[in-house]
Design an enzyme around this catalytic site. Sequence first.
Site, mmCIF file in Angstrom:
data_model
loop_
_atom_site.group_PDB
_atom_site.id
_atom_site.type_symbol
_atom_site.label_atom_id
_atom_site.label_comp_id
_atom_site.label_asym_id
_atom_site.label_seq_id
_atom_site.Cartn_x
_atom_site.Cartn_y
_atom_site.Cartn_z
ATOM 1 C CE LYS A 81 29.897 -38.007 2.994
ATOM 2 N NZ LYS A 81 29.948 -39.427 3.324
ATOM 3 C CG ASP A 82 28.823 -40.149 7.890
ATOM 4 O OD1 ASP A 82 28.432 -40.523 6.772
ATOM 5 O OD2 ASP A 82 30.024 -40.085 8.214
ATOM 6 N NE ARG A 129 24.885 -39.499 -2.678
ATOM 7 C CZ ARG A 129 25.899 -39.034 -3.375
ATOM 8 N NH1 ARG A 129 25.697 -38.418 -4.519
ATOM 9 N NH2 ARG A 129 27.130 -39.187 -2.936
ATOM 10 N NE ARG A 130 29.602 -40.620 -3.848
ATOM 11 C CZ ARG A 130 30.398 -40.562 -2.803
ATOM 12 N NH1 ARG A 130 30.910 -41.676 -2.284
ATOM 13 N NH2 ARG A 130 30.702 -39.404 -2.251
ATOM 14 N NE ARG A 147 31.551 -49.730 4.279
ATOM 15 C CZ ARG A 147 31.427 -50.149 5.531
ATOM 16 N NH1 ARG A 147 31.015 -51.385 5.782
ATOM 17 N NH2 ARG A 147 31.731 -49.361 6.539
ATOM 18 N NE ARG A 153 35.550 -45.329 0.587
ATOM 19 C CZ ARG A 153 34.277 -44.993 0.703
ATOM 20 N NH1 ARG A 153 33.627 -44.525 -0.344
ATOM 21 N NH2 ARG A 153 33.640 -45.127 1.852
ATOM 22 C CB CYS A 240 21.300 -46.872 4.988
ATOM 23 S SG CYS A 240 20.761 -48.333 5.900
#
Length: 311
Positions: A81-82, A129-130, A147, A153, A240
């Site tokens: 995904k990166d 997205r979230r 982040r 987190r 992004c």
Amino acid sequence: MNTLRIATRQSALALWQAEHVAARLRAVHPQLHVELVPMTTRGDQILDRPLASIGGKGLFLKELEVALQQGRADIAVHSLKDVPMTLEPGFAIAAVLERADAADAFVSSRYDELAQLPRRARVGTSSLRRQAQLRALRPDLQVLDLRGNVNTRLARLDAGEYDAIVLACAGLERLGLASRIRARLCAPQWLCAVGQGAIAIECRTDDATAAAWVAPLDDATTRRCTDAERAMSLALHGSCNVPIAAYALDTEAGLSLWGLVGDAASGRLLRAQASASPQAAQALGQRVAQLLREQGADALLGGHAEGTAQD
């Protein structure tokens, strides 16, 4: 003795993924000596700003690709995904390992699921997205930036800065933190980042030896699914700065792809779904992208340069 050097980020999750690839390689090639070359990327160093404002997820790749170019490493291991939809010239994804759980995780110390959160509850995530999907489901929530690595987190959640946070299930499971998952946010209601849950191995296109070493690790089913997802994002010129999500599933009935384009500020979501034969992954991604465009995706995507899927 043959030696293969793996460039990797230094975060706990990145090191787990690199060690996992190393173990798989040693199992397939007992004669191969595998060693890690850990390094810090610019994406790891800049934690006080959203990724979208500093260049996107490609920041996690650049230093690793330089190591490949300079001959300090032979392959690089990434979370797929990166990885940008289009790689820099001279690089290729040589293998995609079998996908882990692609779902997102709802993580909270007090609440069992998203629906239980009280009005104005604080939910942490820097993923556009979230954010878009959270605002679509619960426009009453306070969605706040978050982040840092997984443990950072979680520590901020435990310190009471947030009522809940959203992370990837795969990352928590790989770090032995599956017990922190209170609920899974999964397709088709909630869509993951393009390629989420899959590990990618990158190498130079002119290094046939490295490509041959890692070829046995390529999982055909995962490759088809993620090819469809990445083809959709590429066709949308996803960056992004735009919430794009996709999830493909390969079953006996064929390859199905769910796609989403959203607006992080308003929670507006556009959705599309289509199916095709497993051999038509690229065409399927392009088809779902077209269906999203027919709903007005270009208005949400307008003005954004091609780049990576965000998360």
